[in-house]
Structures are given as structure tokens and as C-alpha cells.
Design an enzyme around this catalytic site. Structure first.
Site, PDB file in Angstrom:
ATOM      1  N   GLU A 363       0.833  -1.220   0.000  1.00 60.45           N
ATOM      2  CA  GLU A 363       0.000   0.000   0.000  1.00 60.45           C
ATOM      3  C   GLU A 363       0.863   1.263   0.000  1.00 60.45           C
ATOM      4  O   GLU A 363       0.544   2.251   0.653  1.00 60.45           O
ATOM      5  CB  GLU A 363      -1.017  -0.013   1.137  1.00 60.45           C
ATOM      6  CG  GLU A 363      -2.003  -1.151   0.959  1.00 60.45           C
ATOM      7  CD  GLU A 363      -3.320  -0.985   1.665  1.00 60.45           C
ATOM      8  OE1 GLU A 363      -3.726   0.152   1.933  1.00 60.45           O
ATOM      9  OE2 GLU A 363      -3.960  -2.014   1.932  1.00 60.45           O
ATOM     10  N   GLU A 367       9.145   5.187   1.044  1.00 60.03           N
ATOM     11  CA  GLU A 367       9.597   6.321   0.218  1.00 60.03           C
ATOM     12  C   GLU A 367       8.388   7.069  -0.351  1.00 60.03           C
ATOM     13  O   GLU A 367       8.373   8.314  -0.394  1.00 60.03           O
ATOM     14  CB  GLU A 367      10.502   5.826  -0.926  1.00 60.03           C
ATOM     15  CG  GLU A 367      11.867   5.303  -0.498  1.00 60.03           C
ATOM     16  CD  GLU A 367      11.823   3.910   0.140  1.00 60.03           C
ATOM     17  OE1 GLU A 367      10.792   3.207   0.026  1.00 60.03           O
ATOM     18  OE2 GLU A 367      12.827   3.522   0.773  1.00 60.03           O
TER      19      GLU A 367
HETATM   20  C1  FAD Z   1       2.723  -9.191   0.002  1.00 58.46           C
HETATM   21  C2  FAD Z   1       2.265  -8.102  -0.913  1.00 58.46           C
HETATM   22  C3  FAD Z   1       0.902  -7.839  -1.037  1.00 58.46           C
HETATM   23  C4  FAD Z   1       0.451  -6.863  -1.928  1.00 58.46           C
HETATM   24  N1  FAD Z   1      -0.904  -6.685  -2.118  1.00 58.46           N
HETATM   25  C5  FAD Z   1      -1.338  -5.870  -3.115  1.00 58.46           C
HETATM   26  C6  FAD Z   1      -2.732  -5.830  -3.482  1.00 58.46           C
HETATM   27  O1  FAD Z   1      -3.587  -6.496  -2.856  1.00 58.46           O
HETATM   28  N2  FAD Z   1      -3.109  -5.072  -4.548  1.00 58.46           N
HETATM   29  C7  FAD Z   1      -2.212  -4.333  -5.263  1.00 58.46           C
HETATM   30  O2  FAD Z   1      -2.631  -3.668  -6.213  1.00 58.46           O
HETATM   31  N3  FAD Z   1      -0.883  -4.324  -4.921  1.00 58.46           N
HETATM   32  C8  FAD Z   1      -0.432  -5.095  -3.890  1.00 58.46           C
HETATM   33  N4  FAD Z   1       0.916  -5.131  -3.572  1.00 58.46           N
HETATM   34  C9  FAD Z   1       1.851  -4.319  -4.341  1.00 58.46           C
HETATM   35  C10 FAD Z   1       2.499  -3.186  -3.546  1.00 58.46           C
HETATM   36  O3  FAD Z   1       1.579  -2.176  -3.309  1.00 58.46           O
HETATM   37  C11 FAD Z   1       3.732  -2.743  -4.366  1.00 58.46           C
HETATM   38  O4  FAD Z   1       4.687  -3.782  -4.265  1.00 58.46           O
HETATM   39  C12 FAD Z   1       4.301  -1.436  -3.885  1.00 58.46           C
HETATM   40  O5  FAD Z   1       3.419  -0.385  -4.159  1.00 58.46           O
HETATM   41  C13 FAD Z   1       5.674  -1.137  -4.526  1.00 58.46           C
HETATM   42  O6  FAD Z   1       5.663  -1.325  -5.910  1.00 58.46           O
HETATM   43  P1  FAD Z   1       6.819  -2.190  -6.586  1.00 58.46           P
HETATM   44  O7  FAD Z   1       6.867  -3.467  -5.863  1.00 58.46           O
HETATM   45  O8  FAD Z   1       6.583  -2.233  -8.055  1.00 58.46           O
HETATM   46  O9  FAD Z   1       8.159  -1.397  -6.289  1.00 58.46           O
HETATM   47  P2  FAD Z   1       8.761  -0.174  -7.141  1.00 58.46           P
HETATM   48  O10 FAD Z   1       7.716   0.858  -7.366  1.00 58.46           O
HETATM   49  O11 FAD Z   1       9.486  -0.705  -8.320  1.00 58.46           O
HETATM   50  O12 FAD Z   1       9.822   0.411  -6.095  1.00 58.46           O
HETATM   51  C14 FAD Z   1      11.151  -0.066  -5.961  1.00 58.46           C
HETATM   52  C15 FAD Z   1      11.893   0.884  -5.014  1.00 58.46           C
HETATM   53  O13 FAD Z   1      11.952   2.208  -5.599  1.00 58.46           O
HETATM   54  C16 FAD Z   1      11.388   3.146  -4.714  1.00 58.46           C
HETATM   55  N5  FAD Z   1      10.717   4.202  -5.480  1.00 58.46           N
HETATM   56  C17 FAD Z   1       9.834   4.047  -6.511  1.00 58.46           C
HETATM   57  N6  FAD Z   1       9.425   5.243  -6.938  1.00 58.46           N
HETATM   58  C18 FAD Z   1      10.037   6.169  -6.172  1.00 58.46           C
HETATM   59  C19 FAD Z   1      10.008   7.604  -6.119  1.00 58.46           C
HETATM   60  N7  FAD Z   1       9.256   8.326  -6.936  1.00 58.46           N
HETATM   61  N8  FAD Z   1      10.786   8.215  -5.202  1.00 58.46           N
HETATM   62  C20 FAD Z   1      11.560   7.504  -4.343  1.00 58.46           C
HETATM   63  N9  FAD Z   1      11.613   6.151  -4.332  1.00 58.46           N
HETATM   64  C21 FAD Z   1      10.866   5.506  -5.233  1.00 58.46           C
HETATM   65  C22 FAD Z   1      10.408   2.361  -3.867  1.00 58.46           C
HETATM   66  O14 FAD Z   1      10.135   3.021  -2.657  1.00 58.46           O
HETATM   67  C23 FAD Z   1      11.173   1.068  -3.672  1.00 58.46           C
HETATM   68  O15 FAD Z   1      12.112   1.222  -2.663  1.00 58.46           O
HETATM   69  C24 FAD Z   1       1.386  -6.076  -2.656  1.00 58.46           C
HETATM   70  C25 FAD Z   1       2.756  -6.303  -2.493  1.00 58.46           C
HETATM   71  C26 FAD Z   1       3.201  -7.317  -1.653  1.00 58.46           C
HETATM   72  C27 FAD Z   1       4.674  -7.573  -1.546  1.00 58.46           C
END
Ligand code: FAD
Length: 387
Positions: A363, A367
Site C-alpha cells: 500500500e 519512500e
Molecule cells: C505481500 C504483498 C501484497 C500486496 N498486495 C497488493 C494488493 O492487494 N493489490 C495491489 O494492487 N498491490 C499489492 N501489492 C503491491 C504493492 O503495493 C507494491 O509492491 C508497492 O506499491 C511497490 O511497488 P513495486 O513493488 O513495483 O516497487 P517499485 O515501485 O518498483 O519500487 C522499488 C523501489 O523504488 C522506490 N521508489 C519508486 N518510486 C520512487 C520515487 N518516486 N521516489 C523515491 N523512491 C521511489 C520504492 O520506494 C522502492 O524502494 C502487494 C505487495 C506485496 C509484496
């Protein structure tokens, strides 16, 4: 200001605590190891009114406040954070999206079944290439006569493999950017939708997480949830409330680990003394207790503001940021207080330690919470403005 809880809230806390201790605690490690989600226990949460916590009674909900809901989430997570995660996705994301944006017909069709636990909900926003930048959604929905045809795949959807209903975000007008994404309600069994790969995770292992795949999934116009093009904007509103539940989940996770460490420190002897008599251990316990209290206060304040109709964009992000980082810190120290036994699965703290990490990611990462907070903080003071 009133920092006390009502007798109803104390009773609610006791009811959920008793349920979690009796129905979850004996099985949490086994569910974790086998990645088994106990649907029967989840359905019993429905019987207790938990799954419809914040929805009105005429829709089958329990009519609880967000403060009450925070208490519920905290008490479930105190015993099993991964059940709390599935509960949060079911209530705050799936059901709340339908409740907040859906038509009267949609509310009547879905909310009573979701609130009772007859149906389980999931909510799909994240995609492989669109995580923090969820506005970059690629999954599409194209109008074909009176129907919409969805194609694409979502990743990391909590409850994907057990859900009866999925609220999914798909692009309906690519030129309109974030105002071109719409939400659709897809029922399990609709041709063209299926759950894909189930992830094998570090923590929160009993909560199923995985892909939702849409391939020529055709649904009638009646499955559009909210205004066309407003699904992404509505999603951001869902996350404002959802972050309160993740903050409460984080507080509960920290509380469970803290209680285990406190108890252990009063039983474990080294150098002829209980380790709780060493000042180094006392300092850890004092910091853990203080961190948890502060996280709980931030969470309950955000919940109280939501109950009072106030905008909680900044406050829910603050609560989620702080509480999730507290959960990571406290569970880490709980393992440390257990020494080598903290590394062993006979004790509950290693699981709390693994589960806690999700709180700083799901959620919206820490960051992203800081971005949300900074945007609000900077909004109130334009650059160059004198104070
Ligand atoms: C167990 C689990 C359950 C989940 N459940 C759901 C769900 O039910 N529905 C759903 O839709 N999603 C769900 N998610 C997804 C979750 O919301 C995302 O994993 C999360 O939003 C991060 O996206 P990402 O994994 O693509 O990481 P990325 O966005 O690729 O981020 C990688 C890194 O870069 C950093 N970063 C990215 N953009 C920026 C910025 N602009 N400035 C600074 N730092 C930045 C991030 O903070 C992180 O450290 C779930 C994830 C997990 C692991």
C-alpha cells in the site's frame, strides 16, 4: 482530547484477542510454513462482524468506526499479521472501493456477501511495470457494444487465489493519463479471468499473493465501478483509508513481538540473572514500548480524523510510515532479545520479524509515504513564502 477507549472498544479488543488466541495462535507457524490460508477461520471473522467492520448495518456491515477497525486490525496482527493483511485487502481495498465508488445496485449485490465472508474480495492495481507509479497501468478495457473487454495482467494481488470478487483497474482512455483508468468488478468464474502465479514470499506467507490475468475478459457495462476514467483517482482515496489499516496491522505486529520479548526477558537467565535485569535489555524494552505507543497514537489519530470526515491523506501516510518502520525496528529487537532462540522457529519472533517487512512496502512504500507527506507539507508553504 480524549485518549481513553470506550467500554465497547475494550470489549471489542477482548473479543478479537480471544478469537485470535484460540483460532489462530496454535496454527500460525504451520500456516506460514505451508503457505496455507485458513478460509474457514476467515469466514468465522465474517460471523464476528469483522469482515464488514466499517460498512453500514443495512448493507450487512457492523457499523464500526475506523478507530474500532484499527483495534480489530491490531488484535489480529498481534497474533497473525498475514491474516490481518488478507483482512485489510478484503475490507479496505476491495469492499471499500465498491462501497465508496459503486452504484446502489453494486453495493446491494456485493457488500452483504463480502461483509459476511460468504465471498472473499481482492483488489488489483499493481502491475509488473507499474508499482509505485501505478498511474502507468497497462491492463486495458476496450468498449465493445454494451460490454467491456479486459486484457492484461496484475501482480502482487492479495487474496488473488481465494477471491470470489476482484476490483481491477484498467485503462479505458490512454490519452487521459491518470483520468483514463477505470475500475471494474469481476466475479470469479467470468470467462477470461484467472489467478496466475502464486508468489513464494519472505513473510506474510499464509496470505496468498499473486497474479490476476485477464484475457479477453468480457463484462457488461454494469461491472464498471464508479465513473469511467476515475478508477485511479478512487484508488488513491482507497489507499488513504487502507493505510490506516496497514498502520494498525504494523502496531499489532510490533505489539506481538514486544510481548514475546518482554516475557522471554523475564524467564531467560544468563550470568545468574534474568536478562531483563540487564540495563541493555531494559533500554531495548523501553524504546520498543515507546515506539509502539507513538505508532498507536498516530494510527488512532488518523482513524479518528477519518471518522470525523476529515482529509487524512497526510495523517494516514504519517501513521503508515511511522508504524511500519516501528514494526521493523521492534521485531528486529525482539529477535535480538531472544538471542539465538530468536532465530529459531520454536519462538514466534522470527515470523513477526519476517512479516513486519511487508508493512514498509505494501500500500505504498515508505519512500512513497514520504512523498505524500512532503507534498502536503510543501503545499501549505509556497516556495519563497515568508512566515
Ligand atoms: C505481500 C504483498 C501484497 C500486496 N498486495 C497488493 C494488493 O492487494 N493489490 C495491489 O494492487 N498491490 C499489492 N501489492 C503491491 C504493492 O503495493 C507494491 O509492491 C508497492 O506499491 C511497490 O511497488 P513495486 O513493488 O513495483 O516497487 P517499485 O515501485 O518498483 O519500487 C522499488 C523501489 O523504488 C522506490 N521508489 C519508486 N518510486 C520512487 C520515487 N518516486 N521516489 C523515491 N523512491 C521511489 C520504492 O520506494 C522502492 O524502494 C502487494 C505487495 C506485496 C509484496
Amino acid at each position: 482530547m480524549n485518549f481513553g477507549q470506550t467500554s465497547e472498544q475494550r470489549q471489542l479488543r477482548g473479543t478479537i484477542r480471544d478469537f485470535a488466541e484460540a483460532e489462530m495462535k496454535p496454527h500460525t507457524l504451520e500456516w506460514d510454513e505451508t503457505q496455507h490460508f485458513p478460509v474457514d477461520v476467515f469466514k468465522k471473522l465474517g460471523e464476528l462482524g469483522v469482515l464488514g467492520a466499517v460498512f453500514p448495518e443495512d448493507l450487512g456491515g457492523a457499523g464500526y468506526s475506523y478507530v474500532d477497525y484499527s483495534i480489530i486490525m491490531e488484535e489480529i496482527a498481534r497474533v497473525d499479521p498475514s491474516i490481518a493483511l488478507s483482512t485489510a485487502a478484503h475490507i479496505s481495498l476491495c469492499t471499500n472501493h465498491i462501497y465508496t465508488a459503486g452504484s446502489e445496485e453494486q453495493k446491494k449485490r456485493y457488500i452483504p456477501k463480502l461483509a459476511s465472508g460468504e465471498w472473499i474480495g481482492c483488489w488489483s492495481l499493481t502491475e509488473p511495470e507499474a508499482g509505485s507509479d501505478a498511474g502507468g497501468t497497462r491492463t486495458s478495457a476496450v468498449k465493445d457494444g454494451e460490454c467491456w473487454v479486459l486484457n492484461g495482467s496484475k501482480t502482487f494481488t492479495t487474496n488473488a487465489h481465494i477471491a470470489d470478487v476482484c476490483v481491477v483497474m484498467a485503462v479505458t482512455d490512454r490519452a487521459a493519463s491518470s483520468h483514463g483508468i477505470s475500475a471494474f468488478i469481476i466475479e470469479n468464474g467470468t470467462p477470461g479471468v484467472r489467478a496466475g502465479k502464486k508468489e513464494n514470499k519472505l513473510g506474510m506467507r499464509c496470505s496468498p499473493t499473486g497474479e490476476m490475468i485477464f484475457s479477453n475478459c468480457r463484462v457488461p457495462q454494469s461491472q464498471l465501478c464508479g465513473k469511467q476514467g476515475e478508477g485511479f483517482v478512487d484508488s488513491l482515496r482507497m489507499l488513504d483509508g487502507g493505510r490506516i489499516s496497514i498502520a494498525a496491522l504494523a502496531v499489532g505486529t510490533a505489539q506481538g513481538a514486544y510481548e514475546a520479548a518482554l516475557s522471554y526477558s523475564k524467564h531467560r537467565k544468563q550470568f545468574g540473572r534474568f536478562i531483563s535485569e540487564f540495563q541493555a535489555i531494559q533500554n531495548k524494552l523501553a524504546d520498543m514500548a515507546t515506539d509502539i505507543e507513538a505508532a498507536r497514537l498516530l494510527t488512532e489519530r488518523a482513524a479518528w480524523m477519518k471518522d470525523n470526515g476529515q482529509n487524512v491523506n497526510k495523517e494516514s501516510a504519517m501513521a503508515k510510515l511511522f508504524a511500519s518502520e516501528v514494526a521493523v525496528r521492534v521485531t528486529n529487537e525482539a529477535v535480538q532479545i531472544h538471542g539465538g532462540y530468536g532465530f529459531i522457529k520454536d519462538y514466534p519472533v522470527e515470523k513477526f520479524f519476517r512479516d513486519a517487512k511487508l508493512c514498509t512496502i505494501g500500500e505504498g512504500t515508505s519512500e512513497i509515504q514520504r512523498l505524500v507527506i512532503a507534498r502536503q507539507v510543501l503545499k501549505s508553504h509556497a516556495p519563497g513564502e515568508k512566515h
